[in-house]
Design a protein around this motif. Structure first.
Motif, PDB file in Angstrom:
ATOM      1  N   THR A  53       1.756 -16.710   0.473  1.00 59.19           N
ATOM      2  CA  THR A  53       2.307 -15.580   1.235  1.00 59.19           C
ATOM      3  C   THR A  53       1.234 -14.625   1.726  1.00 59.19           C
ATOM      4  O   THR A  53       1.350 -14.078   2.820  1.00 59.19           O
ATOM      5  CB  THR A  53       3.311 -14.819   0.349  1.00 59.19           C
ATOM      6  N   CYS A  54       0.222 -14.411   0.919  1.00 62.76           N
ATOM      7  CA  CYS A  54      -0.824 -13.477   1.353  1.00 62.76           C
ATOM      8  C   CYS A  54      -1.495 -13.996   2.611  1.00 62.76           C
ATOM      9  O   CYS A  54      -1.820 -13.225   3.515  1.00 62.76           O
ATOM     10  CB  CYS A  54      -1.842 -13.257   0.227  1.00 62.76           C
ATOM     11  N   GLY A  55      -1.692 -15.296   2.687  1.00 63.15           N
ATOM     12  CA  GLY A  55      -2.260 -15.879   3.899  1.00 63.15           C
ATOM     13  C   GLY A  55      -1.356 -15.654   5.096  1.00 63.15           C
ATOM     14  O   GLY A  55      -1.816 -15.370   6.195  1.00 63.15           O
ATOM     15  N   SER A  56      -0.041 -15.798   4.893  1.00 63.17           N
ATOM     16  CA  SER A  56       0.906 -15.543   5.991  1.00 63.17           C
ATOM     17  C   SER A  56       0.846 -14.085   6.426  1.00 63.17           C
ATOM     18  O   SER A  56       0.921 -13.781   7.617  1.00 63.17           O
ATOM     19  CB  SER A  56       2.327 -15.888   5.557  1.00 63.17           C
ATOM     20  N   ASP A  72      -8.554  -5.732   4.106  1.00 64.30           N
ATOM     21  CA  ASP A  72      -8.649  -6.509   2.871  1.00 64.30           C
ATOM     22  C   ASP A  72      -7.297  -7.153   2.631  1.00 64.30           C
ATOM     23  O   ASP A  72      -6.285  -6.738   3.210  1.00 64.30           O
ATOM     24  CB  ASP A  72      -9.014  -5.594   1.692  1.00 64.30           C
ATOM     25  N   ALA A  73      -7.289  -8.174   1.805  1.00 65.65           N
ATOM     26  CA  ALA A  73      -6.044  -8.828   1.417  1.00 65.65           C
ATOM     27  C   ALA A  73      -6.043  -8.912  -0.106  1.00 65.65           C
ATOM     28  O   ALA A  73      -6.870  -9.602  -0.698  1.00 65.65           O
ATOM     29  CB  ALA A  73      -5.951 -10.212   2.051  1.00 65.65           C
ATOM     30  N   LEU A  74      -5.138  -8.158  -0.732  1.00 63.88           N
ATOM     31  CA  LEU A  74      -5.083  -8.109  -2.199  1.00 63.88           C
ATOM     32  C   LEU A  74      -3.917  -8.974  -2.640  1.00 63.88           C
ATOM     33  O   LEU A  74      -2.768  -8.628  -2.397  1.00 63.88           O
ATOM     34  CB  LEU A  74      -4.852  -6.666  -2.670  1.00 63.88           C
ATOM     35  N   LEU A 124       0.772  -3.900   4.685  1.00 53.64           N
ATOM     36  CA  LEU A 124       1.785  -4.952   4.771  1.00 53.64           C
ATOM     37  C   LEU A 124       1.911  -5.562   3.389  1.00 53.64           C
ATOM     38  O   LEU A 124       0.972  -6.194   2.890  1.00 53.64           O
ATOM     39  CB  LEU A 124       1.368  -6.007   5.810  1.00 53.64           C
ATOM     40  N   LEU A 125       3.056  -5.331   2.777  1.00 56.18           N
ATOM     41  CA  LEU A 125       3.298  -5.796   1.406  1.00 56.18           C
ATOM     42  C   LEU A 125       4.212  -7.005   1.460  1.00 56.18           C
ATOM     43  O   LEU A 125       5.261  -6.970   2.095  1.00 56.18           O
ATOM     44  CB  LEU A 125       3.934  -4.672   0.583  1.00 56.18           C
ATOM     45  N   VAL A 126       3.822  -8.058   0.790  1.00 52.34           N
ATOM     46  CA  VAL A 126       4.602  -9.306   0.808  1.00 52.34           C
ATOM     47  C   VAL A 126       4.683  -9.855  -0.609  1.00 52.34           C
ATOM     48  O   VAL A 126       4.132  -9.268  -1.544  1.00 52.34           O
ATOM     49  CB  VAL A 126       3.953 -10.356   1.744  1.00 52.34           C
ATOM     50  N   GLY A 127       5.345 -10.988  -0.755  1.00 53.76           N
ATOM     51  CA  GLY A 127       5.341 -11.649  -2.053  1.00 53.76           C
ATOM     52  C   GLY A 127       6.684 -12.265  -2.381  1.00 53.76           C
ATOM     53  O   GLY A 127       7.723 -11.612  -2.251  1.00 53.76           O
TER      54      GLY A 127
END
Lengths: 582, 368
Positions: A109-112, A126-128, A152-155
């Protein structure tokens, strides 16, 4: 809002594009039943002291039109219009939006989320991810130091695990990031993860953020859906960054149609053109803050695929420092034919970064900017390849599966330079290059074109204007594009070979041999009109775009420059690959 | 039609007003009419302590129920440093899992899904400094507005945020590259100004000696990178982790202060100054600033004419080959002219002090 209809009472359409550096006004007038492009006017975009009102630059650019045409379009300083005049506008909200992605697992998901942010035109700070090796305190420190404009929060897939998003929400709460400007405001957070945790995310973050929701970027493990997240980012991009451009509210009131983001407008027009010509097309708009690339590719299943990438960190003024950092001095210097120290080169580019509205006055300065433009094109194309994936569901699943193990997107991208039929170049450094040949070379070098490719230039920077024009009259916009806007520069022929060769092959025009391509040389063959060319390889390793050892025969546009035949092979090798054609 | 030419503010008697505010609980310490200096504390406000998470489930591979069964605290409890907040026996009672908090504070979050406990450390009281020396004009529950008349000089680029100190002019010519030997041994609370192109080592040493600010006309990219420890990508700055802010007045390279700016620095050496290196070169542009507080009265007649690009205006070149050169506008041709690059542009004809006339694109000048 009811869509505006272009009716017979309108005889003049004025369209402005408010770029990061320059506001460009274009006048379109009706002659009989046909619309034509008439005049242009330009002015620095007025976001700085002493003016600090974007409409000032708009009015000045229109006053240039009035001076040249001796007509009155503006009735007063409040952007009221003479009868029969329609005003439209686009804006690129200069400077870029800085986004932090958080949540999800790095290869999922972080890649998306990264692709959603990049595709929406953001600078990815950055991508955490959930599986980030950094501990909480380090992540919190990073968030505070980076000062993103939004997060942008995902997961988690819908109905799936909840902790992938919630852990990062907790970290965001602990970090309590503040927006860069407007300390009293809350940072916008877009949540595009497992919809089952919306309430918990809201609860965790309500004290520290303004929360917006979008559909899950990864609703299932093997399905990526980044469109809605991109749209929400775009919307916030305009309201959030443009809110720092005073005068924007006045501009909205001056036009009956919404102000389109420049990349949207250009993308709309490019799609109209590609669907009409039915060719694989790449279009680039290289501006002060961003380089936007649009591709229209018919894939192996003959499905039309349109992709847009906004490299908000690669541009020719505001972002020129970023191009320097990412490309490196060595890569820039390989496009120069004179010596300059690394420190002098860097200082020149830094000065352009802090004084973005200046223009090169010396030839050396011009060559340096054109060298940087090649690197901006190269880097932006690399970024675009990660966005332009096939829409076919089976290929998408394969791509997403492969992403579990590798993030190398380039091999499976839709963009294969050998299959690109047409490249359109737009943006100041290309449209206003002193010679069309130099513009063609920037594109050939920056994109590392291969095979046979027609090159066109948006000569007066009309693409964004025509894009918004197409919303009120698509037919007229297409006519103007083909008749007044796009100038065919010529065609490039670039053979490649996996093995070192002395000569690549012979070029024929209407069965008459015009050149033999030697390794390392670049030839300019002035020709006019539309002609049939034949490329005959000298051995089985040489590829003119349709396979190693195969002859290519095609009718191509010669344009104003003719043919450019490039024997430098691909990828470019060596410390100096620049060739200046006389 | 007036033309749009960038202008950086250089005004010896600028009237400035700033509203200083905070967004948490706090107390205003001044009243309307009070005179404050740039380092006066005008308010106290509460800065929330950090929220620290103890990730128990992740550390011990517990499920939600196992996490809940071991909790010894609940949301709202006050805890001391090293207090046990979680205990659970496993492996038939043979193994005991205990977790302690490393800080004192309040239990703010108990998250069963992520199996984490969030502890909020105690708030700290912080002071809000005035930044301006002047008069308090208005006060609300959470803000103070201060007015001042000061010498304001805008820079073109900077790093580091607000700093306040004493202006100290280095005893060197503007053309000299600053050396370590040029800076005082003790730079505590000084804002240094003088020379050009300080190296990274000079900047780091000045910071180490206690300087809170460094003003220079020109700086090299390499020096800035060495000072910061990283390369700047975009011209959006102000939050760099440095105790000394830098303001660059002219740009990158071997550049010197304009005559007027240099005179001001010499005239006001030893006076209080506030600087802010924050820069944003994009929509909503922000330029770094130098505010020098003096007690001079403005002249009775205004010496600052309205700045407009007209014949007679004084301009400064902002790009090669006339970068930093000042001159007087003698002609403003209307038609586009061809530059050595082959591009056509609107230009301005300028006469320098030696009487030589040269041509610059209008995009490459700023009004002085």
């Amino acid at each position: 809002m009811e869509k505006f209809q272009l009716n017979d009472s309108i005889h003049s359409v004025i369209i402005t594009d408010c770029g990061s550096t320059t506001t460009k006004a274009r006048l379109f007038e009706k002659s009989g039943s046909t619309w034509k492009f008439s005049q242009r006017g330009e002015s620095p975009t007025t976001v700085e002291a002493p003016i600090e009102d974007v409409t000032y630059g708009v009015k000045n650019s229109i006053k240039e039109l009035e001076e040249v045409t001796k007509k009155t379009f503006l009735l007063d300083e409040n952007l009221s219009w003479s009868p029969g005049v329609l005003f439209l506008s686009t804006s690129s909200a200069g400077g870029g939006l800085q986004i932090l992605c958080a949540g999800g697992v790095k290869n999922y998901t972080c890649g998306s989320a990264e692709r959603a942010a990049l595709g929406a035109g953001a600078i990815l700070l950055d991508a955490l991810s959930f599986d980030d090796v950094r501990e909480d305190p380090e992540l919190i420190q990073s968030i505070r130091e980076l000062k993103p404009d939004m997060i942008l929060l995902v997961g988690g897939v819908d109905g799936g695990a909840k902790h992938f998003a919630l852990k990062l929400a907790e970290i965001l709460r602990a970090a309590a990031p503040k927006p860069r400007f407007g300390a009293s405001l809350k940072l916008p957070v877009i949540f595009a993860g497992n919809k089952d945790v919306y309430p918990q995310v809201q609860e965790i973050l309500k004290e520290v953020a303004d929360i917006f929701f979008a559909s899950n970027v990864r609703p299932e493990i093997l399905t990526e859906n980044i469109h809605e997240a991109r749209e929400v980012i775009h919307e916030l991009f305009l309201t959030h960054v443009m809110s720092h451009s005073p005068g924007y509210e006045k501009l909205i009131k001056a036009t009956p149609e919404p102000i389109l983001p420049t990349p949207s407008a250009v993308g709309d027009m490019v799609q109209v053109y590609a669907k009409n010509t039915k060719k694989n097309l790449l279009c680039v708009d290289i501006g002060g803050a961003t380089t936007d690339i649009f591709s229209c590719i018919f894939d192996s299943e003959n499905v039309f695929n349109f992709h847009r990438s906004v490299s908000a960190n690669f541009g020719m003024s505001y972002s020129i420092g970023n191009v320097l950092v990412k490309a490196g001095v060595r890569n820039i210097k390989r496009w120069l034919n004179f010596d300059i120290s690394d420190s002098d080169l860097k200082d020149i580019l830094r000065n352009k970064m802090i004084r973005p509205t200046t223009i090169p006055q010396t030839r050396e300065d011009l060559f340096i900017e054109q060298a940087v433009s090649r690197e901006a094109l190269r880097l932006s194309l690399e970024h675009h390849k990660t966005i332009a994936l096939s829409a076919s569901s089976s290929l998408k699943k394969e791509k997403l599966l492969s992403n579990l193990f590798s993030q190398d997107a380039g091999r499976n991208s839709l963009i294969n330079m050998k299959n690109i039929d047409v490249v359109i170049g737009s943006g100041g450094v290309l449209s206003h290059a002193p010679t069309r040949l130099s513009a063609a070379m920037m594109i050939i070098d920056g994109f590392a074109l291969e095979g046979v490719t027609e090159i066109l230039i948006d000569s007066v920077f009309l693409l964004p204007h025509l894009g918004v024009f197409s919303t009120v009259n698509e037919h007229a916009a297409l006519e103007i594009l083909q008749n007044d806007c796009l100038i065919p520069i010529g065609s490039s022929i670039v053979p490649t070979s996996r093995k070192k060769v002395e000569t690549y092959g012979d070029i024929f025009i209407h069965d008459k041999k015009v050149a033999t391509i030697h390794s390392g040389e670049v030839l300019h063959i002035p020709e006019q009109g539309k002609k049939t060319i034949k490329c005959i390889p000298h051995n089985a390793t040489v590829d003119f775009g349709e396979g190693a050892g195969k002859m290519v025969e095609r009718e191509v546009l010669m344009g104003v420059c003719g043919l450019i035949v490039d024997g430098r092979n691909r990828p470019f090798a060596g410390n100096s690959v620049f060739v200046e054609l006389p | 039609m007036s033309l749009l030419t960038p202008t950086l503010i250089i005004d010896e008697y600028a009237k400035i007003k700033k509203t200083r505010e905070f967004f948490t609980q706090g107390k205003i310490l001044v009243s309307v009419g009070d005179t404050v200096t740039s380092d006066s504390s005008i308010a106290e406000f509460e800065e929330k302590g950090d929220l620290q998470f103890v990730r128990i489930s992740e550390k011990h591979s517990l499920n939600e129920n196992e996490f809940l069964s071991g909790l010894l605290i609940k949301e709202g409890d006050i805890v001391s440093e090293n207090e046990i907040i979680f205990r659970r026996k496993s492996l038939f009672g043979l193994l005991t899992i205990e977790e302690r908090t490393s800080i004192a504070g309040v239990i703010e979050v108990v998250s069963p899904i992520t199996g984490a406990i969030g502890i909020r450390a105690k708030s700290k009281i912080k002071n809000l400094l005035s930044y301006l020396s002047g008069e308090v004009k208005s006060v609300t529950n959470a803000s103070v507005t201060i007015e001042s008349t000061a010498c304001v000089i805008q820079g073109v680029f900077g790093v580091g945020g607000e700093k306040t100190g004493t202006l100290h002019t280095l005893n060197i010519s503007n053309e000299k590259q600053v050396a370590i030997s040029d800076i005082p041994q003790d730079c505590s609370k000084l804002v240094l100004v003088g020379g050009t192109q300080p190296s990274g080592k000079v900047l780091l040493e000045a910071q180490r000696r206690g300087a809170v600010g460094f003003i220079t006309a020109g700086i090299g990219d390499a020096a800035l990178t060495e000072f910061l420890g990283f390369e700047i990508g975009l011209a959006i700055t102000g939050n760099e982790p440095c105790t000394m802010s830098i303001v660059v007045t002219d740009g990158f390279g071997n550049l010197t202060f304009s005559k007027k700016v240099s005179e001001y620095f010499n005239k006001y050496s030893g006076t209080k100054v506030s600087i802010n290196g924050t820069t944003q070169v994009r929509a909503g542009a922000v330029r770094p600033e130098i505010i020098i507080f003096h007690t001079m009265l403005p002249p009775t007649k205004s010496l600052i004419p309205d700045k407009e690009l007209i014949v007679g205006a004084i301009i400064r070149g902002t790009r090669a080959p006339f970068f930093g050169q000042e001159g007087e506008v003698v002609e403003l041709p209307v038609e586009l002219e061809k530059l050595p690059t082959g591009v056509h542009s609107r230009v301005v004809r300028v006469k320098n002090k030696q009487g030589e006339i040269y041509t610059i694109p209008r995009a490459n000048v700023e009004l002085v």
